[in-house]
Design a protein around this motif. Structure first.
Motif, PDB file in Angstrom:
ATOM      1  N   ARG A 433       0.853  -1.292   0.000  1.00  0.00           N
ATOM      2  CA  ARG A 433      -0.051   0.002   0.124  1.00  0.00           C
ATOM      3  C   ARG A 433       0.945   1.484  -0.093  1.00  0.00           C
ATOM      4  O   ARG A 433       0.570   2.380  -0.686  1.00  0.00           O
ATOM      5  CB  ARG A 433      -1.077   0.030   1.094  1.00  0.00           C
ATOM      6  CG  ARG A 433      -2.090  -1.063   1.112  1.00  0.00           C
ATOM      7  CD  ARG A 433      -3.214  -0.627   2.217  1.00  0.00           C
ATOM      8  NE  ARG A 433      -2.580  -0.760   3.377  1.00  0.00           N
ATOM      9  CZ  ARG A 433      -2.626  -2.028   4.110  1.00  0.00           C
ATOM     10  NH1 ARG A 433      -3.312  -2.970   3.394  1.00  0.00           N
ATOM     11  NH2 ARG A 433      -2.217  -2.081   5.359  1.00  0.00           N
ATOM     12  N   ASN A 434       1.744   1.216   0.780  1.00  0.00           N
ATOM     13  CA  ASN A 434       2.952   2.633   0.877  1.00  0.00           C
ATOM     14  C   ASN A 434       3.516   2.622  -0.572  1.00  0.00           C
ATOM     15  O   ASN A 434       3.869   3.634  -1.045  1.00  0.00           O
ATOM     16  CB  ASN A 434       3.875   2.248   1.972  1.00  0.00           C
ATOM     17  CG  ASN A 434       3.385   2.373   3.380  1.00  0.00           C
ATOM     18  OD1 ASN A 434       2.116   2.935   3.504  1.00  0.00           O
ATOM     19  ND2 ASN A 434       3.901   1.955   4.411  1.00  0.00           N
ATOM     20  N   THR A 435       3.721   1.368  -1.103  1.00  0.00           N
ATOM     21  CA  THR A 435       4.284   1.645  -2.590  1.00  0.00           C
ATOM     22  C   THR A 435       3.504   2.246  -3.402  1.00  0.00           C
ATOM     23  O   THR A 435       3.741   3.171  -4.215  1.00  0.00           O
ATOM     24  CB  THR A 435       5.100   0.172  -2.959  1.00  0.00           C
ATOM     25  OG1 THR A 435       5.700  -0.394  -2.064  1.00  0.00           O
ATOM     26  CG2 THR A 435       5.346   0.462  -4.451  1.00  0.00           C
ATOM     27  N   VAL A 714      -3.257   9.086   0.136  1.00  0.00           N
ATOM     28  CA  VAL A 714      -2.160   9.341   1.621  1.00  0.00           C
ATOM     29  C   VAL A 714      -3.209   9.571   2.474  1.00  0.00           C
ATOM     30  O   VAL A 714      -2.953   8.615   3.592  1.00  0.00           O
ATOM     31  CB  VAL A 714      -1.666  10.718   1.359  1.00  0.00           C
ATOM     32  CG1 VAL A 714      -0.941  11.070   2.733  1.00  0.00           C
ATOM     33  CG2 VAL A 714      -0.301  10.773   0.453  1.00  0.00           C
ATOM     34  N   TYR A 715      -4.306  10.054   2.476  1.00  0.00           N
ATOM     35  CA  TYR A 715      -5.300  10.126   3.600  1.00  0.00           C
ATOM     36  C   TYR A 715      -5.685   8.669   3.889  1.00  0.00           C
ATOM     37  O   TYR A 715      -5.915   8.159   5.042  1.00  0.00           O
ATOM     38  CB  TYR A 715      -6.409  10.931   2.989  1.00  0.00           C
ATOM     39  CG  TYR A 715      -7.783  11.160   4.128  1.00  0.00           C
ATOM     40  CD1 TYR A 715      -7.748  11.883   5.072  1.00  0.00           C
ATOM     41  CD2 TYR A 715      -8.853  10.035   4.052  1.00  0.00           C
ATOM     42  CE1 TYR A 715      -8.733  11.709   6.278  1.00  0.00           C
ATOM     43  CE2 TYR A 715     -10.023  10.039   4.980  1.00  0.00           C
ATOM     44  CZ  TYR A 715      -9.763  10.875   5.944  1.00  0.00           C
ATOM     45  OH  TYR A 715     -10.942  10.816   6.847  1.00  0.00           O
ATOM     46  N   GLY A 716      -6.174   7.809   2.772  1.00  0.00           N
ATOM     47  CA  GLY A 716      -6.536   6.574   2.964  1.00  0.00           C
ATOM     48  C   GLY A 716      -5.574   5.564   3.619  1.00  0.00           C
ATOM     49  O   GLY A 716      -5.975   4.886   4.663  1.00  0.00           O
ATOM     50  N   VAL A 717      -4.355   5.777   3.307  1.00  0.00           N
ATOM     51  CA  VAL A 717      -3.393   4.737   3.949  1.00  0.00           C
ATOM     52  C   VAL A 717      -3.080   5.171   5.603  1.00  0.00           C
ATOM     53  O   VAL A 717      -2.991   4.363   6.199  1.00  0.00           O
ATOM     54  CB  VAL A 717      -2.033   4.926   3.168  1.00  0.00           C
ATOM     55  CG1 VAL A 717      -0.819   4.495   4.144  1.00  0.00           C
ATOM     56  CG2 VAL A 717      -2.079   4.171   1.651  1.00  0.00           C
ATOM     57  N   VAL A 753       6.142   8.408   3.729  1.00  0.00           N
ATOM     58  CA  VAL A 753       5.892   8.113   2.287  1.00  0.00           C
ATOM     59  C   VAL A 753       5.768   9.204   1.687  1.00  0.00           C
ATOM     60  O   VAL A 753       6.089   9.159   0.380  1.00  0.00           O
ATOM     61  CB  VAL A 753       4.291   7.569   2.553  1.00  0.00           C
ATOM     62  CG1 VAL A 753       4.012   7.396   1.145  1.00  0.00           C
ATOM     63  CG2 VAL A 753       4.439   6.122   3.353  1.00  0.00           C
ATOM     64  N   ILE A 754       5.437  10.213   1.872  1.00  0.00           N
ATOM     65  CA  ILE A 754       5.302  11.463   1.073  1.00  0.00           C
ATOM     66  C   ILE A 754       6.594  11.809   0.602  1.00  0.00           C
ATOM     67  O   ILE A 754       6.966  12.154  -0.592  1.00  0.00           O
ATOM     68  CB  ILE A 754       4.614  12.688   1.777  1.00  0.00           C
ATOM     69  CG1 ILE A 754       3.100  12.212   2.193  1.00  0.00           C
ATOM     70  CG2 ILE A 754       4.507  14.176   1.033  1.00  0.00           C
ATOM     71  CD1 ILE A 754       2.441  13.170   3.070  1.00  0.00           C
ATOM     72  N   ALA A 798      -0.474  17.359   1.091  1.00  0.00           N
ATOM     73  CA  ALA A 798      -0.451  15.686   1.448  1.00  0.00           C
ATOM     74  C   ALA A 798      -0.145  15.795   3.191  1.00  0.00           C
ATOM     75  O   ALA A 798      -0.852  14.858   3.965  1.00  0.00           O
ATOM     76  CB  ALA A 798       0.672  15.120   0.993  1.00  0.00           C
ATOM     77  N   LEU A 799       0.529  16.671   3.790  1.00  0.00           N
ATOM     78  CA  LEU A 799       0.590  16.762   5.091  1.00  0.00           C
ATOM     79  C   LEU A 799      -0.574  17.252   5.848  1.00  0.00           C
ATOM     80  O   LEU A 799      -1.092  16.500   6.857  1.00  0.00           O
ATOM     81  CB  LEU A 799       1.504  17.926   5.823  1.00  0.00           C
ATOM     82  CG  LEU A 799       1.636  18.279   7.020  1.00  0.00           C
ATOM     83  CD1 LEU A 799       2.282  16.992   7.742  1.00  0.00           C
ATOM     84  CD2 LEU A 799       2.588  19.428   7.274  1.00  0.00           C
ATOM     85  N   LEU A 800      -1.598  17.939   5.138  1.00  0.00           N
ATOM     86  CA  LEU A 800      -2.766  17.995   5.628  1.00  0.00           C
ATOM     87  C   LEU A 800      -3.796  16.825   5.597  1.00  0.00           C
ATOM     88  O   LEU A 800      -4.538  16.535   6.496  1.00  0.00           O
ATOM     89  CB  LEU A 800      -3.759  19.080   4.706  1.00  0.00           C
ATOM     90  CG  LEU A 800      -4.882  19.483   5.144  1.00  0.00           C
ATOM     91  CD1 LEU A 800      -4.994  20.245   6.743  1.00  0.00           C
ATOM     92  CD2 LEU A 800      -5.578  20.853   4.290  1.00  0.00           C
ATOM     93  N   ALA A 801      -3.565  16.056   4.556  1.00  0.00           N
ATOM     94  CA  ALA A 801      -4.328  14.795   4.367  1.00  0.00           C
ATOM     95  C   ALA A 801      -3.823  13.870   5.437  1.00  0.00           C
ATOM     96  O   ALA A 801      -4.633  12.917   5.832  1.00  0.00           O
ATOM     97  CB  ALA A 801      -4.012  14.074   3.063  1.00  0.00           C
TER      98      ALA A 801
END
Length: 821
Positions: A433-435, A714-717, A753-754, A798-801
């Motif tokens: 998932r992270n990949t 990103v939010y989902g993971v 991850v980001i 992405a940080l907000l997510a």
């Protein structure tokens, strides 16, 4: 077959049980597929859709190349030699595009017609839509065969598709013609972006008998204005055709060294010569670049769906394990999971086609800043539907194969012993998932960088020094040939019109020109510097030019660097004069004063043209062009009936449109005003800012889609990871961990991850954008500002997510978490 229908039924039932998942999956894939289908529809309309003629793959385009004159057109004598000697072609035919005034029943139109060789339609093997077409026996004798074939679209627009028009008399530039037929529906001509209004034989009189082109076009090998096409012999290959034309080109160079020395002839498949043969394959390169970007959007969407399906497979792990324990084979489980993914892809493809249909309709209807019949046909056809189906199948494999394999490997014993938490299988799933999220972030960053480059390029283009000032200028295009005005009456009309417009309140100055900067009409001639003969085997360079009235430079605020402007005394009886731009002055008279120098062009009939002024270099044919030589001639010394009337106003020019049209109607009530718009509006056409505007809009849409999908990923993971680690979070809180430590823990995982995604995205962007330098204007494809801003923006979003699910995890109740399973 029974298993297939059962799998489809079960897949639909599964999607109905999870409507939220189905809606997100379909919407995500629909957006990705819509972008791909839209771009493919454009590429299909530009490059892939064959000519609507039998055996279109046999049609080839010939292009002539010569040092100093990279034109692709041929002279009529060269065409005759090719037609008579080439053995690889069953037939060679040719045409020339020209602007004319066409009048029928006293009503005139400004039309684009093709002057074609007699075998044009027979070689294409098309049948008439009404009446007959031009015959192979026509077009052989100068001044003969004054017949006119109407284009289908013009026939429908002008005559409502009435067959009564066949046999009617018409006037083309004042010459009598008889309408004999109409081309078939769907055939727009052989110049891909023009929907031709009509066709006349090559021999038909469309110009005055005294015009140089009428006198020399049949015999002058330097008069290159014919586009030559051919139909291959049955079984002949492109290679054989190229070899054949190479032999002919070599012989022409030997027999006519004064004109054809150093020529080469290249043969292109018709699809790769749209709209004109281009050795650099610019249209193909741009098409491939945008197809790759669109594919990247779809890939990001696929990774998003794959992540969702992985989560869904994890949620259904107990179900899959129990089904495996009850005897379901891995093949059955794999097939069911892939069927669900296939259904998502097909539904997404259907929704994507609907969105693409709207998008292509929008692109087709974009105004191009001209009244010429330029058309782009991007409507979906069989190739588009096959492409959409293929994309759906590929999407199924990309987004569904990993989740399906995970589900098919369900092991009931392992599940009952280990569960999800802490198992090696769980770790592997998190890694996968992270990949996927890393790939989404990287792809999104690449798309945003490309979008940023094109947006900045558009800004640079709009603030570029064009060499003239288009603000507060109105452009009205008229052609008095459309109402039968001969030269004397035409000159009188334009003098009266300029005088009346100049007297209007709010008018600063008025001028006339044959063409306007970056318009669709242009003229060029080979230039010979007097007293400086061309070297043996070389040809004089071709230079673009314009016919203008005195006051043209003042009206467009073109800077006069030295010498003088044109004057009222520069008439047809006065010595011929020219104003050249600075680039031409530096090229032909380096380190000299060009004022007083003379040069020759064929249209001057041997009369020397004296340079009387030098103006600043600007943009003439395209906003992308490098500085090039250019010169201006007084319009009074070479009468042209088609003119752009340029009006500089002190009031908003839009407010002056009605008044300008009223003045034209007062002098000539029946004269059509084919185009009246501000010059800023005209500059939005294909030669101006259209490409940059569309590129910026398309890449911005693709970039925002990629960003949205990456943020959702990103939010989902992070959300799923927080949910899976609820028990662990409860223990940490119970033994004294503070909420901020939990927040830091969850944010750290998401930011890791980001960060990896951004690093890979920057590497991909640096590698990919270098190939785009030719599509950008005054922008470095590795612009550090764009890369920095995009990286920071993506990181913040992405940080907000990450923050939202991390904040929720921080507020976990330890007692609830310790009971969590």
């Amino acid at each position: 077959m029974f298993n297939l229908w059962r799998d489809l039924r079960d897949g639909l039932r599964g999607l109905r049980k999870a409507p939220g998942f189905a809606a997100i999956g379909i919407a995500t894939l629909a957006l990705g597929m819509a972008v791909n289908t839209t771009i493919f529809s454009v590429v299909n309309g530009m490059l892939l859709r064959p000519l609507p003629v039998p055996h279109a793959n046999e049609i080839q385009v010939l292009a002539l190349r010569q040092a100093g004159n990279p034109a692709y057109t041929f002279s009529y004598p060269d065409y005759q030699d090719l037609r008579n000697e080439s053995k690889a072609f069953r037939s060679l035919f040719a045409y020339q595009i020209t602007l004319v005034g066409l009048a029928v029943d006293g009503q005139g139109d400004h039309c684009v017609i093709g002057r074609v060789t007699g075998n044009y339609f027979s070689a294409l093997e098309i049948t008439p839509g009404a009446g007959r077409l031009i015959l192979p026996t026509e077009g052989q004798t100068p001044g003969a065969d004054s017949v006119l074939v109407l284009g289908y679209a013009y026939w429908q627009k002008r005559f409502g598709g009435s067959s009564d028009v066949i046999g009617k008399q018409a006037e083309v530039n004042g010459h009598a013609f008889r309408i004999v037929g109409v081309t078939p529906k769907g055939f727009n001509g052989t110049y891909s972006v023009l929907n031709m209004d009509g066709y006349v034989p090559w021999s038909a009189p469309t110009e005055d008998e005294g015009d140089r082109s009428v006198q020399t076009t049949w015999t002058d090998r330097s008069d290159r204005s014919l586009t030559v096409m051919g139909r291959l012999q049955p079984g002949a290959t492109l290679r054989e055709a190229q070899v054949s034309t190479n032999v002919i080109a070599g012989r022409l160079a030997e027999e006519h060294p004064e004109v054809d020395k150093g020529i080469s002839i290249r043969v292109y498949p018709e699809k790769l010569a749209r709209p004109e043969p281009d050795a650099d394959n610019t249209v193909l390169t741009v098409s491939i670049a945008f197809m790759v970007l669109a594919a990247l959007v779809l890939l990001v969407a696929c990774f998003n769906i794959a992540n969702v399906l992985l989560v869904r497979a994890t949620v259904r792990q107990r179900e899959m394990a129990l089904r495996a324990a009850l005897g379901a084979s891995r093949g059955t489980l794999l097939r069911e999971q892939l069927t669900e993914s296939l259904l998502l892809s097909l539904l997404g493809a259907g929704a994507g086609l609907l969105l693409a249909s709207w998008a292509t309709g929008f692109l087709t209807s974009i105004p191009l800043g001209t009244d010429l019949p330029i058309t782009f046909d991007f409507h979906p056809d069989g190739r588009v539907y096959v492409f959409a189906l293929a994309v759906a199948l590929v999407t199924t494999m990309i987004s569904g194969i990993v989740p399906a394999l995970r589900a098919a490997r369900a092991d009931v014993g392992a599940f009952l012993r280990e569960g999800e938490r802490g198992s090696s299988a769980g770790l592997r799933r998190r890694f996968v998932r992270n990949t996927f999220v890393v790939a989404q972030v990287a792809g999104s960053l690449l798309l945003l960088v490309v979008a940023g480059l094109f947006v900045r390029s558009l800004g640079k283009a709009e603030h570029l020094n064009l060499g003239f000032n288009p603000d507060h200028v109105l452009d009205a295009s008229v052609d008095v040939d459309q109402i039968g005005y001969k030269e004397a009456k035409g000159r009188e009309f334009y003098r009266d019109l300029e005088r009346r417009l100049s007297a209007e309140p709010g008018v600063v100055s008025v001028a006339e020109a044959f063409s306007t900067p970056m318009g669709y009409i242009s003229a060029n001639e080979p230039v010979t510097i007097q007293g400086r003969p061309v070297a043996p085997g070389q040809q004089p360079p071709t230079v673009s030019f314009d016919f203008v009235t005195p006051g043209y430079f003042r009206t467009l605020q073109i800077v006069l660097l030295r010498g003088r402007d044109f004057q009222e005394t520069d008439t047809e009886k006065a010595p011929m004069v020219a104003v050249v731009n600075e680039t031409m002055a530096n090229k032909f008279w380096p380190n000299q004063d060009p004022i007083g120098k003379t040069f020759l062009i064929p249209d001057a009939k041997g009369k020397p043209i004296q340079v009387v002024g030098v103006v600043a270099t600007g943009k003439y044919l395209s906003v992308m062009e490098p500085p090039q030589p250019y010169f201006y001639l007084p319009i009074e010394q070479e009468y042209v009936s088609l003119r752009s009337v340029l009006i500089r106003t002190s009031v908003p020019p839009d407010n002056f449109k009605l008044r300008a049209e009223t003045e034209i109607r007062t002098l000539a009530p029946n004269l059509p005003v084919t185009q009246i718009r501000t010059m800023n509006q005209s500059l939005q056409g294909a030669n101006g800012f259209l490409f940059f505007r569309l590129a910026a809009q398309l890449t911005a849409v693709m970039g925002l889609l990629g960003l949205t999908l990456a943020v959702v990923g990103v939010y989902g993971v992070v959300s799923y990871t927080a949910a899976q680690r609820t028990h662990e979070i409860g223990i940490r809180l119970a033994i004294g961990a503070e909420p901020r430590h939990i927040l830091r823990l969850m944010l750290g995982q998401g930011l890791g991850v980001i960060a990896i995604g951004i690093v890979f995205g920057l590497m991909a962007a640096l590698a990919a954008t270098g190939a785009m330098s030719g599509m950008l204007l005054a922008v470095n494809p590795r612009d550090p500002l764009i890369y920095t801003l995009v990286s920071l923006f993506l990181c913040c979003v992405a940080l907000l997510a990450c923050f939202m699910p991390a904040r929720r995890a921080m507020r976990t109740d330890p007692l609830v978490a310790l009971r969590y399973e």
